[in-house]
Scaffold this motif. Structure first.
Motif, PDB file in Angstrom:
ATOM      1  N   ASP A 248       1.363   7.374  -6.337  1.00 28.07           N
ATOM      2  CA  ASP A 248       0.353   8.414  -6.528  1.00 28.07           C
ATOM      3  C   ASP A 248       0.904   9.794  -6.138  1.00 28.07           C
ATOM      4  N   GLN A 249       1.654   9.848  -5.064  1.00 31.46           N
ATOM      5  CA  GLN A 249       2.225  11.140  -4.646  1.00 31.46           C
ATOM      6  C   GLN A 249       3.184  11.674  -5.706  1.00 31.46           C
TER       7      GLN A 249
ATOM      8  N   GLU B 101       0.836  -1.202   0.000  1.00 33.38           N
ATOM      9  CA  GLU B 101       0.000   0.000   0.000  1.00 33.38           C
ATOM     10  C   GLU B 101       0.873   1.255   0.000  1.00 33.38           C
ATOM     11  N   ARG B 102       2.024   1.169   0.624  1.00 31.79           N
ATOM     12  CA  ARG B 102       2.953   2.294   0.592  1.00 31.79           C
ATOM     13  C   ARG B 102       3.456   2.567  -0.826  1.00 31.79           C
TER      14      ARG B 102
ATOM     15  N   GLN C 183       0.793   4.317  -2.623  1.00 34.15           N
ATOM     16  CA  GLN C 183       0.646   5.688  -2.132  1.00 34.15           C
ATOM     17  C   GLN C 183       1.759   6.574  -2.681  1.00 34.15           C
TER      18      GLN C 183
END
Ligand code: HEM
Ligand code: SF4
Lengths: 558, 159
Positions: free
Chosen positions: A21-22, A14-15, A18
């Motif tokens: 996406d960042q 999930e990191r 994330q």
């Protein structure tokens, strides 16, 4: 070694999503530079002088050979074919592209690795003794506790935006401290009390950088299950009251000093009383679950000093030197702890090529149950080597350049990347290390000097731990020119004669780069002339003080 | 009407936040006033008055009366100022506050997961940012390693 379960895998994956996406939002202009900066730093991504730099987490310095091979592969694919072992037991890539970082993270995740919280104002990688689990004199294996802290600190919701970075180190050996816990924001010494209960002595407020300080004892004995609640109490006090107006005064050491350690400890105790029975209180089940990952490998039943080893030691001096210097006593008979030194002259300390990484992985597979550790001296440890295989290992390590038998000696320099790579540097540091290593290339002489820590940083940030070097060198800038300030008497604690942690004192005016080897030579000559038998440099310094050194070094300059 | 995220949905904001206020007369229903002002005037304010905390203000000051408040807002002067996270946890966990805790100020997508875990349930996203996208980040992670202000047990108690 710790193995991810479904939950750990999920978090790391999930990191990756994330961060991808960042990064996309950043490139799409939806995140401002300074916002992306805070986010990328929490993921170990710096932007440096020559290129971005990615710091990959190596929890408490431990890696499997599979992970090391993956790193080798990634350096080829996304970097220039080499990586760097750091003083925080992590690994750095010096030339990745920002756009590639999400892909790198995805590949790392496939081998249970990540770059979470390797930088930024959050709780960083928890470090420990690189010999953990393999040496007899530890109270208990510290690694399960480090892993428990790793998990607790990962994405801790309350402590992702602290006033400053935050580092925790754990030591479990009574009179050696290879983890330098006294110069960490929190230092944890594992102890056993007189009722035979495991617990911790807790220190807070140590750190290097601009205002170097040795930590203060804030709790004499913390029971085993209270580890996380107590850490949470410290962090909460720091998060609320640590200074945020000035980044140089934002570290916990400034808060502890301003409040006094007693008052700070009282505040922590008061906070802790409220939360010690919270959901963060550890359970026996959890402690035991994590311990199961750190059980002893499948040791063979062997006796110490087998005949083939004794014979080799007799007739091969180079091997004997290495054996005596770079290997250490193991808790299991018939085994030794081996350090592979990454300190060949001409290579920046800690640098490794993709091929060397693969060699390390091969050596780990062939001789040490497929596992390696990174040390804060920028070396690599194979913790469980059979004594009857030491000669074979040595030959292979020698060929690969990892067998320089200088562990903890003058030429086992700790050195930051300095002006060659780091945009914050005031001066280069790698050439200084090289100059000194070349000057002191007579091994017998270096041996005779005994253990001596020489640490070099390119600026006040102290990545090279110069403050706690017995001899420390700091790059300084004078009107745009590079100079070097020398300090004496620093110690990260207990190394060298069981002495205590101390911050080095400045010798005097700084020197030009090409004078550095001469300066070190003079310092050494004062030591050699004054030492008593068996005395180490640090002991002589503590006995005779700064003046004799000062006089010698500055005498000819005037 | 301005919008905010509350309980994982985008809704109209029913409240007006007064950065400063000098007299009780200026406070109408559904107004959020500064903490110091509320402490001084709490008996003469409308029942439906909320307070806001600056990041250096202490929840201890209202520990005995928190549950009289319909809403507590916590200001983030900069997204990197992490004090508000501790304030929210103390309100929820130590003082058992049940009402709305909202974050306002420099509140950005990538903080929301952490904020929610510290006990925030309402978020006034910075005006220049996309609220829909921010909403997704409330659930950036499905597993948590540690206790927070959101009543989720740490994974070690679930394993
Ligand atoms: C090249 C990129 C690097 C940058 C930009 C960088 C930046 C910094 C900064 C700004 C600090 C000061 C923190 C403070 O005073 O609070 C610091 C400290 C430190 N860094 Fe680095 N660093 C870099 C590389 C490294 C490397 C390669 C190592 C290990 C070899 C390292 C290990 C450390 C350590 C141990 C400290 C001291 C921590 C303390 O204050 O206790 N850094 N670094
Ligand atoms: S000590 Fe200074 S020069 Fe060296 S790596 Fe750290 S920040 Fe860069």
């Amino acid at each position: 070694m710790y193995k991810y379960d479904e939950y750990d895998h999920k978090i790391v994956q999930e990191r990756v999503a994330q961060f991808r996406d960042q990064t996309n939002r950043y490139f799409a202009g939806e995140l401002a530079d300074e916002e992306y900066l805070a986010l990328r730093l929490q993921n170990g991504l710096y932007v440096q002088r020559l290129a971005p730099m990615l710091r990959i987490a190596v929890p408490y310095g431990m890696m499997s050979s599979t992970q090391v091979r993956k790193l080798a592969d990634l350096t080829r694919k996304y970097d220039k074919g080499y990586a760097h072992f750091t003083t925080r037991q992590n690994v750095q890539f010096n030339w990745p592209k920002i756009e590639d970082v999400p892909a790198i993270l995805e590949e790392l995740a496939s081998v249970e690795m990540h770059a979470i919280q390797t930088s930024g104002n959050c709780i960083r990688n928890t470090t420990t003794d690189q010999y953990a689990g393999a040496i007899a004199d530890e109270v208990i294996d510290p690694r399960p506790y480090c892993e428990i802290i790793r998990q607790w600190s990962t994405f801790h919701p309350e402590f992702a935006f602290l006033p400053r970075k935050f580092k925790i180190a754990v030591n479990s050996v009574p009179d050696q401290d290879r983890a330098a816990i006294m110069v960490h924001d929190i230092g944890i010494q594992i102890v056993v009390n007189d009722q035979n209960e495991v617990g911790y002595k807790v220190y807070a407020g140590g750190g290097l950088g601009r205002t170097p300080m040795v930590g203060s004892l804030i709790r004499e004995f913390l029971p085993e299950k209270d580890l996380l609640t107590y850490l949470e109490a410290i962090l909460r006090v720091y998060n609320r009251y640590g200074r945020r107006d000035n980044k140089y005064k934002a570290r916990i050491k400034i808060l502890v000093k301003a409040m006094t350690p007693q008052v700070f400890a009282e505040k922590v105790e008061a906070e802790w009383e409220h939360i010690r029975k919270s959901g963060s209180e550890l359970t026996d089940t959890e402690i035991n679950r994590v311990k199961q990952y750190f059980t002893a490998p499948d040791y063979a039943t062997l006796s110490d000093t087998p005949t083939e080893l004794a014979a080799r030691l007799q007739d091969n001096k180079a091997f004997k030197n290495w054996y005596e210097r770079n290997t250490a006593t193991h808790k299991q008979s018939g085994y030794r702890v081996v350090t592979l030194t990454m300190k060949q002259i001409g290579t920046p300390p800690g640098d490794v090529s993709d091929k060397q990484l693969e060699t390390i992985a091969d050596l780990a597979d062939d001789y040490s149950f497929g596992e390696v550790r990174v040390t804060h001296h920028q070396n690599v440890v194979l913790a469980d080597v059979r004594q009857d295989q030491l000669f074979d290992l040595w030959q292979r390590a020698y060929t690969a350049g990892f067998a320089t038998p200088v562990l903890n000696l003058l030429t086992d320099v700790i050195c930051c990347p300095g002006g060659d790579y780091c945009s914050l540097a005031n001066a280069k540091s790698i050439p200084v290390a090289e100059q000194i290593q070349s000057r002191f290339d007579d091994l017998d002489y270096v041996y005779d000097l005994g253990e001596l820590e020489l640490n070099i940083s390119g600026c006040m940030n102290a990545c090279g731990h110069h403050h706690v070097g017995h001899i420390g060198i700091l790059g300084v800038d004078k009107k745009g020119e590079e100079f070097y300030q020398v300090s004496l008497g620093g110690s990260s604690g207990k190394l060298g004669g069981g002495s205590n942690a101390a911050i080095g004192k400045i010798l005097g005016p700084s020197f030009a780069r090409d004078e550095m080897a001469d300066v070190i030579e003079k310092l050494i000559s004062v030591f050699v002339e004054n030492r008593t038998e068996e005395e180490l440099f640090i002991d002589t310094y503590r006995r005779i003080g700064m003046n004799p050194f000062k006089e010698r070094v500055y005498a000819q300059a005037h | 009407m301005p919008k905010l995220i509350k309980n994982e949905a985008i809704i109209d904001d029913q409240w007006t936040l007064l950065e400063e206020v000098d007299s009780v007369e200026n406070v109408s229903e559904n107004t959020i006033v500064p903490l110091a002002f509320w402490l001084e005037n709490k008996d003469s304010l409308p029942a439906n008055t909320g307070v806001w905390f600056a990041s250096n203000e202490e929840p201890e000051t209202i520990s005995d009366v928190v549950n009289d408040l319909p809403l507590i807002a916590i200001h983030f002067p900069k997204f990197a100022d992490g004090r508000g996270y501790s304030i929210a946890r103390l309100l929820r966990e130590r003082y058992g506050y049940q009402g709305e805790i909202r974050a306002f100020g420099d509140v950005l997508q990538d903080q929301l997961f952490y904020m929610k875990r510290c006990g925030f349930d309402a978020f006034v996203i910075r005006a220049d940012r996309d609220m829909e996208k921010a909403l997704q980040s409330l659930n950036d992670f499905s597993v948590v390693y540690q206790t927070g202000g959101d009543a989720r047990p740490p994974v070690f108690r679930v394993r």
